[in-house]
Design an enzyme around this catalytic site. Structure first.
Site, PDB file in Angstrom:
ATOM      1  N   HIS A  18      36.234 -22.031   7.479  1.00 53.41           N
ATOM      2  CA  HIS A  18      35.057 -21.877   8.326  1.00 53.41           C
ATOM      3  C   HIS A  18      35.274 -22.563   9.675  1.00 53.41           C
ATOM      4  CE1 HIS A  18      33.138 -20.446   4.744  1.00 53.41           C
ATOM      5  NE2 HIS A  18      33.210 -21.624   4.154  1.00 53.41           N
ATOM      6  N   HIS A  52      40.093 -23.287   1.725  1.00 48.00           N
ATOM      7  CA  HIS A  52      39.495 -23.569   0.418  1.00 48.00           C
ATOM      8  C   HIS A  52      39.153 -22.283  -0.326  1.00 48.00           C
ATOM      9  CE1 HIS A  52      36.026 -22.917   3.067  1.00 48.00           C
ATOM     10  NE2 HIS A  52      35.384 -22.504   1.982  1.00 48.00           N
ATOM     11  N   ARG A 103      38.305 -14.911   6.104  1.00 47.52           N
ATOM     12  CA  ARG A 103      39.149 -14.727   4.923  1.00 47.52           C
ATOM     13  C   ARG A 103      40.622 -14.786   5.309  1.00 47.52           C
ATOM     14  NH1 ARG A 103      36.184 -10.013   3.643  1.00 47.52           N
ATOM     15  NH2 ARG A 103      34.317 -10.752   2.615  1.00 47.52           N
ATOM     16  N   GLU A 155      30.661 -27.829   4.564  1.00 43.98           N
ATOM     17  CA  GLU A 155      29.945 -27.689   3.302  1.00 43.98           C
ATOM     18  C   GLU A 155      30.450 -28.710   2.291  1.00 43.98           C
ATOM     19  OE1 GLU A 155      30.877 -23.580   2.575  1.00 43.98           O
ATOM     20  OE2 GLU A 155      32.768 -24.050   1.565  1.00 43.98           O
TER      21      GLU A 155
END
EC number: 5.3.1.8
Length: 315
Positions: A97, A172, A192, A115
């Protein structure tokens, strides 16, 4: 006098989803490929709706825009956090991200996405992808081009109760057989890197975003430190998992009766197990597994009783 806001979750079907959200929490899910429960969300791609009180039927977005006093007049254009429960019935794509600056520039002003994960449950021997082994951008690109995923990706074993902090830039992926509560910045931007060459029902592979991923990935990988602290108080054990730039995350394990005082602008709470009650302002609100609610500003003192395991966060 404020009252807690109980929220109606939004469900998302995913290629990697399953039925754990129904099997473990009793949710009415749209299909056997349900991957995400957006439990507390002020994001336009799936906003939560208030179920109780004077704001019943209103979305979190409407409250943020028109009733900022509920949030202690916390600054910002958008509601800052998003709580999800993810059912990784099969492997998620390997992804990364962006941070706020990159997302703002390239994703129409969207927030970046830092996150964290609390592992609710996982199968025996489960693991996740957390980081990579490349020492430089050149090496990273070469290993991607050559498809050397096994040597590139760093796998970490996981167990129920584990916590991972995943800053923007971290390569991740959740892997098969994992049920996770995710606290994140309110963002829906994902790049992705690798999707195991999977195809959809029409035989198409999902889009990859390799150039953007390479732009934002932290290379070489550095582990984000988690400094877990546990505090025993009458009727409750409080574990602090993260006190970071975008959010603080705690686990409250109530056994009996515990008193709290609302000192934050607002807090988000998810009941992961057990049942009990929230008592505030002379009212009692029953709590059970799978409920999600927001404790607004000005709530003052409140009490939790019963046997409850909860994840609580605030910005």
């Amino acid at each position: 006098m404020s009252e807690p806001l109980f929220l109606e979750p939004v469900f998302k079907e995913r290629i990697w989803g399953g039925t754990a959200l129904r099997d473990q929490f009793g949710y009415e899910i749209p299909s056997n490929r349900t991957g995400e429960c957006w439990a507390i969300s002020g994001h336009p791609n799936g906003p939560s709706t208030v179920k109780n009180g004077e704001f019943a039927g209103k979305t979190l977005i409407e409250l943020w825009e028109n009733h900022r006093d509920l949030f202690g007049h916390y600054p910002g254009k958008v509601f800052p956090l998003l709580t999800k429960i993810l059912d990784a019935n099969s492997d998620l794509s390997v992804q990364v991200h962006p941070d706020d600056a990159y997302a703002n520039q390239y994703e129409n002003g969207e927030l970046g996405k830092t996150e964290c994960w609390y592992i609710i449950d996982c199968k025996e021997g489960a693991e996740l992808v957390y980081g990579h082994h490349a020492k430089s951008k050149e090496e990273f690109i070469r290993m991607v081009d050559e498809g050397k995923w096994d040597s590139l990706l760093r796998k970490v074993p996981i167990h129920p109760g584990d916590f991972f902090y995943v800053p923007s830039g971290t390569i991740h992926a959740l892997c098969e057989g994992t049920l996770v509560l995710e606290t994140q910045q309110s963002s829906d931007t994902t790049y992705r890197v690798y999707d195991y060459d999977r195809t959809d029902a029409n035989g198409n592979k999902r889009e990859l975003h390799l150039q953007k991923a390479i732009d934002v990935a932290t290379i070489p990988h550095t582990d984000a430190a988690v400094r877990k602290e546990t505090e025993e108080k009458p009727g409750v054990t409080i574990t602090t998992f993260a006190k970071e730039k975008y959010f603080s995350v705690y686990k409250w394990e109530v056994d009996g009766a515990a008193r709290f005082s609302q000192t934050e602008p607002f807090q988000l709470a998810s009941v992961l197990d057990g049942e009990g009650a929230l008592k505030v302002g002379g009212k009692t609100y029953p709590l059970k597994k799978g409920m999600h609610f927001l404790l607004p500003s000005g709530l003052g003192d409140f009490e939790l009783e019963g046997r409850l395991s909860m994840i609580v966060s605030h910005p």
